[in-house]
Design a protein around this motif. Structure first.
Motif, mmCIF file in Angstrom:
data_model
loop_
_atom_site.group_PDB
_atom_site.id
_atom_site.type_symbol
_atom_site.label_atom_id
_atom_site.label_comp_id
_atom_site.label_asym_id
_atom_site.label_seq_id
_atom_site.Cartn_x
_atom_site.Cartn_y
_atom_site.Cartn_z
ATOM 1 N N LEU A 1 52.610 17.559 29.697
ATOM 2 C CA LEU A 1 53.957 17.340 30.382
ATOM 3 C C LEU A 1 53.397 18.369 32.027
ATOM 4 O O LEU A 1 54.212 19.681 31.575
ATOM 5 C CB LEU A 1 54.718 18.131 29.453
ATOM 6 C CG LEU A 1 55.282 17.858 28.955
ATOM 7 C CD1 LEU A 1 56.458 18.025 27.597
ATOM 8 C CD2 LEU A 1 56.265 16.278 29.224
ATOM 9 N N GLN B 1 62.230 13.850 25.433
ATOM 10 C CA GLN B 1 61.902 13.714 24.040
ATOM 11 C C GLN B 1 61.729 15.580 23.800
ATOM 12 O O GLN B 1 61.869 16.634 23.159
ATOM 13 C CB GLN B 1 60.577 13.126 24.049
ATOM 14 C CG GLN B 1 60.754 13.437 22.219
ATOM 15 C CD GLN B 1 58.780 12.612 21.340
ATOM 16 O OE1 GLN B 1 58.568 12.023 22.766
ATOM 17 N NE2 GLN B 1 58.580 12.987 20.625
ATOM 18 N N ARG C 1 59.252 11.610 27.752
ATOM 19 C CA ARG C 1 58.529 12.506 27.202
ATOM 20 C C ARG C 1 59.713 13.675 27.827
ATOM 21 O O ARG C 1 59.037 14.334 26.800
ATOM 22 C CB ARG C 1 57.173 12.725 27.946
ATOM 23 C CG ARG C 1 56.054 11.518 27.470
ATOM 24 C CD ARG C 1 54.403 11.132 27.377
ATOM 25 N NE ARG C 1 54.793 11.282 29.519
ATOM 26 C CZ ARG C 1 53.664 12.625 30.068
ATOM 27 N NH1 ARG C 1 53.573 13.691 29.864
ATOM 28 N NH2 ARG C 1 54.468 11.612 31.439
#
Length: 677
Positions: free
Chosen positions: A513, A489, A486
């Motif tokens: 996040l 990305q 994540r």
């Protein structure tokens, strides 16, 4: 990432939202851009309280903690109630369910144990545990108890005085065990006592842990006299023995006060700028029957002032913060106890911010008047001083542990050449047996302490890792790709990792996040470290993460790109911190591996039974909880389980009882004897 701006950055939306807040009592919920609840509060006038957070536009006048929260608020939700007392009860339930980050919450550091009674079961169990997990709303936890030894001795004596269930599962399928013969168990496994009668016995036991010993003694005395009047001397003798046991339990009290007619709880605390230690002494009929301990956040607490004779009385600002912490303890503790456990009087070290409201709320819960007092002189003030002294000892213990952890993180920062001490450290380990049931663990330490709410388990998904073929390097690389994909990305989409890392350090939320680690520690040597770095290079995060590995043999610390380990000593504080992290990751991985292996072995054994597919096996295990319970069950009990019928129940029973089938077949095959004519 969220596109909703905080309210402080959208003044028009803030003004419109504040106009919608009614001037009525109720609760308010502050949410961030990802719809997470940041803070829950209550007020007699919602509009005034909510507006006070946004005065001057920057949280002016609030503590740094609340000011940080206000900067993240993107939405405000409110719930209107009929009275402030109702708002108090609602706030307590909401905080308990949602655990908002910015509320002052009691910490569950697993230091103090609880006593659990599983009232939801037909024959409840009673046991000591450090994990406060409600499987049913009917189950009850008593505590947390500070004196662990006294708790164990009390429970041991109770189990000798009252016949109670001794085992989670029966020892024999068709008869009772020795505990029944010696009077320690009422024969629960063979239902020699009804569920109602057993609940009645356990309610008497619960009175011991509710501090109602005098009431229990009177109850048993009346019961013994009734048995004697009916000439049932055997039952009267059993109750007499119980009375003697309770007398033994209450005789060895460490403290008593002259006023034996009043039951009361005494609460006091000691605090520094970060943490508060709270002690609650339970006085019943003049005797100390229990001592509970809590810790709570106290960030922003004004420092205590020292005088010539020691610590001076708290300043008004410090007393106000102490009162808020103490009120949090009162609200959370008494919202979880039964009404009979609330005493008629509470003695407090400092006044509560909403003392009249709390007094009204407790009186409503108890069904009778509850008085809150802050004694200033005589015997009650001495009692407060004693409880406060105990709280000071607990605070010193917590402070020493905190200082040791701070030194360890500073030493680790020097060892790894970090600009600041790491706050969030993650450790990873792999566990398997020759590739079978391969799993991995992620454990997290925050400020040098385990943060178990952030632990994660992984099942290795690579098809090349299977029974008979293991590859720890490939497994560790797989976990790194899954853990940080994540973040990779987000970086590929142009996000600023520095900003994301800053928000992670301030909030430490799960999800989104907000879980960037300051240090990643791998259990292993240079081989595991190289595999991890190769995976991070694929994610383009190898320059962003601080990674090290700890080899078991010599406790050597390796970093990427270095042929030799860092210069360190196995006993220096930073290395000791990494060792604790490594050992915890290993423990967590091994326990998960054993769980997976055990489940596979259970399912493989049941899968040998004709007619049992994966769905029915899962339902059977969920219903009976273990293979042993299935094996001990009768055909009728098996047939009553979900997904089963008489025919399949007979097949399952015959699978586990082949010897009884053989004996039955031999009896049928024996030649019959004909009588001589």
């Amino acid at each position: 990432m969220s596109t909703i701006q905080p309210l402080l950055q959208d003044r028009d939306r803030l003004r419109a939202r504040l106009k919608e807040v009614p001037a009525e009592p109720g609760c308010y919920l502050m949410r961030d851009g990802e719809d997470r609840i940041l803070y829950i509060g209550k007020s007699k006038v919602l509009r005034n309280r909510v507006r006070s957070y946004f005065q001057s536009g920057s949280g002016h006048g609030h503590s740094p903690r609340i000011a940080l929260m206000v900067r993240q608020v993107c939405e405000i939700e409110f719930i209107v109630t009929d009275s402030e007392a109702e708002a108090l009860a609602l706030e307590s339930n909401l905080i308990k369910n949602h655990q908002p980050h910015f509320n002052v919450l009691l910490k569950d550091d697993k230091k103090y144990p609880y006593l659990c009674i599983t009232w939801s079961e037909a024959y409840p169990r009673i046991f000591i545990t450090r994990k406060r997990r409600f499987r049913s709303p009917l189950d009850r936890f008593y505590g947390p108890y500070v004196d662990v030894g006294l708790l164990r001795r009390t429970l041991g004596l109770v189990k000798r005085v009252f016949p109670l269930r001794q085992r989670p599962l029966p020892l024999h399928k068709d008869r009772t065990c020795l505990n029944f013969d010696i009077g320690r168990c009422p024969g629960v496994c063979q239902e020699k006592i009804s569920s109602d009668d057993y609940h009645r016995t356990l309610r008497q036991v619960a009175m011991v842990f509710q501090g109602r010993n005098e009431e229990l003694l009177q109850l048993l005395q009346d019961q013994m006299e009734r048995y004697a009047e009916r000439l049932d001397f055997e039952s009267a003798a059993k109750v007499r023995d119980q009375l003697q046991g309770i007398d033994t339990l209450t005789a060895d009290q460490k403290m008593s006060i002259g006023d034996s007619s009043v039951s009361r709880d005494v609460l006091a605390l000691a605090a520094d700028e970060r943490v508060a230690a709270v002690q609650l002494f339970q006085m019943r009929a003049g005797k100390l029957v229990g001592r509970l301990g809590f810790t709570a956040d106290a960030i922003g607490m004004p420092a205590a002032e020292e005088g010539a004779g020691g610590e001076l009385p708290p300043s008004p600002e410090r007393a106000a913060v102490l009162g808020r912490v103490l009120q949090t303890v009162v609200e959370e503790h008494y919202s979880q106890v039964e009404p009979v456990e609330i005493p008629p009087e509470l003695l407090l070290q400092v006044p509560l911010p909403q003392q009249a409201l709390i007094e009204e709320w407790l009186s409503e819960l108890r069904g009778r008047k509850v008085k809150l007092a802050v004694p200033q002189r005589s015997q009650k003030a001495d009692l407060i001083e004693l409880v406060q002294r105990n709280a000071t000892y607990e605070l010193e213990r917590a402070r020493r542990a905190s200082e040791q952890n701070l030194l360890a993180t500073e030493d680790l920062a020097q060892l790894l050449e970090l600009p600041t001490p790491p706050r969030r450290i993650e450790g990873y380990d792999i566990s398997h047996i020759q590739g079978s049931d391969a799993v991995a663990s992620q454990v997290v330490f925050i400020d040098g302490l385990p943060a178990k709410q952030h632990y994660r388990k992984y099942k290795i998904q690579s098809s090349s890792i299977r029974a008979g073929h293991s590859d720890d390097f490939m497994a560790m690389a797989e976990i790194m790709r899954r853990r940080f994909r994540r973040w990779a990305q987000a970086k590929a989409e142009g996000a600023d990792l520095r900003e994301l890392r800053r928000s992670a350090g301030s909030a430490l939320h799960t999800g989104g996040l907000n879980d960037w680690p300051d240090v990643v520690m791998i259990d292993g040597g240079k081989g595991q470290l190289s595999a991890v770095m190769e995976a991070l290079r694929e994610l383009n995060l190898d320059e962003d993460l601080v990674v090290c590995s700890l080899a078991k043999q010599r406790e050597e610390v390796f970093i990427p790109g270095a042929k030799e380990p860092l210069e360190s000593e196995p006993e220096q504080l930073g290395v000791q911190l990494l060792r604790r992290l490594r050992d915890e990751a290993h423990r967590f991985a091994v326990s998960f591996h054993r769980q997976q292996r055990g489940e596979r072995m259970k399912r493989s054994r049941l899968s040998d039974i004709p007619g049992l597919g994966p769905k029915r096996i899962k339902e059977l295990l969920a219903h009976f909880r273990s293979i042993d319970a299935i094996q001990l069950a009768s055909v009728e009990t098996l047939a009553a389980a979900p997904g089963m019928g008489p025919g399949l129940a007979r097949v399952v029973w015959e699978y586990f009882h082949p010897q009884e089938l053989e004996a039955h077949a031999e009896l049928e095959n024996e030649p019959s004897l004909e009588l001589a004519g």
